[in-house]
Design an enzyme around this catalytic site. Structure first.
Site, short mmCIF file in Angstrom:
data_model
loop_
_atom_site.label_atom_id
_atom_site.label_comp_id
_atom_site.label_asym_id
_atom_site.label_seq_id
_atom_site.Cartn_x
_atom_site.Cartn_y
_atom_site.Cartn_z
N ARG A 110 -5.69 10.78 0.25
CA ARG A 110 -7.11 10.68 0.28
C ARG A 110 -8.10 11.17 1.31
O ARG A 110 -8.96 11.79 1.43
CB ARG A 110 -7.63 9.37 -0.68
CG ARG A 110 -8.98 9.38 -0.86
CD ARG A 110 -9.75 8.04 -1.38
NE ARG A 110 -9.13 7.15 -2.20
CZ ARG A 110 -9.09 6.01 -2.44
NH1 ARG A 110 -9.81 5.22 -1.63
NH2 ARG A 110 -8.39 5.51 -3.21
N TYR A 111 -7.59 10.29 2.38
CA TYR A 111 -8.62 10.60 3.62
C TYR A 111 -7.69 11.69 4.48
O TYR A 111 -6.63 11.79 4.28
CB TYR A 111 -8.47 9.08 4.25
CG TYR A 111 -9.25 8.15 3.94
CD1 TYR A 111 -10.60 8.11 3.67
CD2 TYR A 111 -8.54 7.00 3.28
CE1 TYR A 111 -11.04 6.90 3.00
CE2 TYR A 111 -9.17 5.86 2.67
CZ TYR A 111 -10.53 6.00 2.51
OH TYR A 111 -11.05 4.90 1.86
N ARG A 114 -4.66 10.25 6.97
CA ARG A 114 -3.80 9.30 6.51
C ARG A 114 -3.29 9.35 5.24
O ARG A 114 -4.08 9.80 4.46
CB ARG A 114 -4.27 7.95 7.12
CG ARG A 114 -5.78 7.67 6.74
CD ARG A 114 -6.49 6.75 7.69
NE ARG A 114 -7.59 6.49 7.07
CZ ARG A 114 -8.97 7.10 7.35
NH1 ARG A 114 -8.81 8.17 7.97
NH2 ARG A 114 -9.95 6.79 6.84
N CYS A 123 6.47 -7.56 -5.47
CA CYS A 123 5.82 -8.33 -4.45
C CYS A 123 6.60 -9.97 -4.71
O CYS A 123 6.99 -10.40 -5.83
CB CYS A 123 4.41 -8.72 -4.71
SG CYS A 123 3.47 -7.25 -4.62
N CYS A 127 -0.90 -11.50 -7.18
CA CYS A 127 -2.37 -12.05 -7.03
C CYS A 127 -2.93 -11.58 -8.54
O CYS A 127 -2.63 -10.49 -8.76
CB CYS A 127 -2.92 -11.34 -5.79
SG CYS A 127 -1.79 -11.32 -4.41
N CYS A 130 -5.06 -8.25 -8.10
CA CYS A 130 -4.59 -7.12 -7.81
C CYS A 130 -4.85 -5.83 -7.94
O CYS A 130 -4.90 -5.27 -9.41
CB CYS A 130 -2.90 -7.09 -7.90
SG CYS A 130 -2.00 -5.82 -6.94
N ARG A 132 -3.60 -2.86 -7.60
CA ARG A 132 -2.32 -2.09 -8.31
C ARG A 132 -1.73 -2.99 -9.25
O ARG A 132 -0.56 -2.61 -9.53
CB ARG A 132 -1.45 -1.87 -6.96
CG ARG A 132 -2.13 -1.00 -5.96
CD ARG A 132 -1.45 -0.06 -5.29
NE ARG A 132 -2.67 0.63 -4.25
CZ ARG A 132 -2.72 0.04 -3.21
NH1 ARG A 132 -2.01 -0.94 -2.66
NH2 ARG A 132 -3.87 0.65 -2.23
N ASP A 293 -12.01 -5.40 -6.39
CA ASP A 293 -12.11 -4.35 -6.79
C ASP A 293 -12.21 -4.59 -8.39
O ASP A 293 -11.53 -5.37 -9.08
CB ASP A 293 -10.87 -3.50 -6.61
CG ASP A 293 -10.56 -2.99 -5.22
OD1 ASP A 293 -11.86 -2.77 -4.70
OD2 ASP A 293 -9.58 -2.88 -4.74
N ASP A 330 -14.45 -0.82 -1.82
CA ASP A 330 -13.81 0.23 -1.96
C ASP A 330 -14.40 1.09 -3.11
O ASP A 330 -14.17 0.22 -4.16
CB ASP A 330 -12.19 0.01 -2.05
CG ASP A 330 -11.31 1.14 -1.27
OD1 ASP A 330 -11.80 2.19 -1.35
OD2 ASP A 330 -10.20 0.64 -0.93
N LYS A 337 -13.86 3.84 1.39
CA LYS A 337 -14.61 2.52 1.57
C LYS A 337 -15.96 2.81 2.36
O LYS A 337 -16.13 3.57 3.10
CB LYS A 337 -13.77 1.71 2.81
CG LYS A 337 -12.40 1.34 2.65
CD LYS A 337 -11.67 0.77 3.51
CE LYS A 337 -10.11 0.24 3.08
NZ LYS A 337 -9.37 1.73 2.88
S1 SF4 Z 1 -2.52 -7.64 -4.01
FE1 SF4 Z 1 -0.99 -6.90 -5.37
S2 SF4 Z 1 0.31 -5.58 -3.99
FE2 SF4 Z 1 -0.94 -7.34 -2.76
S3 SF4 Z 1 0.71 -8.74 -2.73
FE3 SF4 Z 1 -0.87 -9.30 -4.42
S4 SF4 Z 1 0.22 -8.47 -6.14
FE4 SF4 Z 1 1.19 -7.64 -4.38
#
Ligand code: SF4
Length: 370
Positions: A110-111, A114, A123, A127, A130, A132, A293, A330, A337
């Site tokens: 995108r940038y 990078r 993972c 979380c 998350c 993603r 997000d 973001d 960002k």
């Molecule tokens: S934010 Fe998402 S990608 Fe990052 S550690 Fe937590 S679950 Fe995994």
């Protein structure tokens, strides 16, 4: 005795300290169901309901991290809530618009200089907020190297000399074996124009025993390598995590922490300040404070931007500049960002610029006029 060691004695009496401190044992024994978690601490009715909701983002917690959760605001970041099923205005599965910027499987460009390389979908702990969640945790019960998928990404980076910085992320790349990481970093290092490699990880907070001397020896081979770590709350800064951070710094890796601002978890000035001070004590530089997000079902985590600005103002000038992360959003839809701050240049008086300091007093700066 640390909190985690005490927890092990109480709930895992047959597990030796050696097993407990083995990161593979931790991964093998992740907690994923209401039954497993309910054995360790009492679940509320909404938590129980949410743990049995179909089609939800999976739950997984390392036994180590579970030892910190029972009476901590961090609990909300790991245990699902029925509120996840309510989709608020503007919430989407891919809020950062990464999919349209995917130039090879798992590679986001995108940038200008990078790329973001999503190397695994796994993972050690998931979380609830998350970004993603559309990708991670859905596909594999274990860390998959997905090496075959990486070839196209290596080829793309090699063919684009403008790419000087690769952010290796996922999922969490530090859940992969040392040999796999060595291979991955070696392939990236072999591309002459790649100047720096960053690794995004939450492992020092949720699985600190993964930061072994052998891992850091592997990382050192590929310098310059930077870590973008994910910390949320001062309760994470245990002796185990402190040791992991020390090992990372001693290996010559510069680490920055990215913290997501979360309602009811870290949205007060004292909590944030304590977290930032703890990070600095262990040689991790507070880097970003991100607005959460707008993934689907995240309303119960999101704090108004005005409050975020207030919180940053409570830090800036009131503690060391190193302890003040950059507050950023973001932007949804792939805008990148944006740094958010309130206005400090408040006007002009002839040749003087009028500036407001951290105590809201106005000062005059002789500003050259062209
Ligand atoms: S934010 Fe998402 S990608 Fe990052 S550690 Fe937590 S679950 Fe995994």
């Amino acid at each position: 005795m640390t909190k985690a060691a005490d927890f092990r004695k109480r709930f895992y009496p047959d597990v030796s300290a050696r097993e407990w401190n083995d990161w593979r044992w931790q991964l093998k024994n992740r907690l994923t169901t209401a039954e497993q978690i309910g054995r360790l601490f009492e679940l509320t009715e909404p938590e129980r309901t949410a743990l049995s909701m179909p089609d939800s983002f999976p739950t997984a917690i390392t036994p180590y991290y579970a030892s910190l959760l029972a009476d901590s605001p961090l609990r909300k970041t790991m245990l699902p809530s029925p509120a996840e099923k309510t989709v608020g205005a503007g919430e989407t599965p891919d809020p950062l618009g990464e999919e349209p910027c995917m130039v090879a499987d798992g590679l986001v460009h995108r940038y200008p200089d990078r790329v973001l390389f999503l190397t695994t979908h796994y993972c050690s702990a998931y979380c609830r907020y998350c970004t993603r969640s559309r990708l991670v945790g859905r596909h594999a019960a274990r860390a998959e190297p997905m090496k075959d998928r990486w070839e196209k990404a290596f080829a793309y980076i090699a063919a684009h000399p403008e790419v000087r910085d690769v952010l290796v992320s996922g999922g969490d790349p530090l859940t992969m074996a040392d040999e796999t990481l060595d291979y991955l970093l070696g392939r990236l290092r072999a591309i002459k124009h790649v100047e720096m490699i960053r690794i995004g990880s939450k492992v020092p907070a949720v699985l600190p025993m993964r930061i072994t001397p052998a891992l850091m020896k592997t990382i050192r081979k590929h310098h310059p390598v930077y870590f973008s770590l994910h910390f949320t709350h001062p309760d994470e800064m245990t002796p185990e995590t402190a040791k992991a951070c020390e090992r990372i710094a001693d290996a010559g890796v510069l680490s920055g922490s990215q913290t997501v601002l979360l309602k009811g978890v870290n949205d007060d000035a004292e909590t944030l300040k304590k977290l930032m001070h703890e990070l600095l004590k262990h040689r991790v530089r507070p880097y970003y404070l991100f607005q959460c997000d707008p993934i689907e079902g995240s309303m119960h985590f999101r704090v108004p931007v005005a409050k975020g600005i207030e919180l940053i103002n409570a830090l800036r000038g009131h503690t060391s500049g190193y302890a003040v992360p950059t507050y950023a959003i973001d932007i949804p839809g792939g805008g990148g960002k944006i740094i958010v701050a309130d206005q400090r240049c408040v006007g002009r008086d002839g040749a003087f610029l009028l500036l407001k300091n951290f105590e809201n007093d106005i000062y005059r700066y002789p500003d050259p006029v062209e």
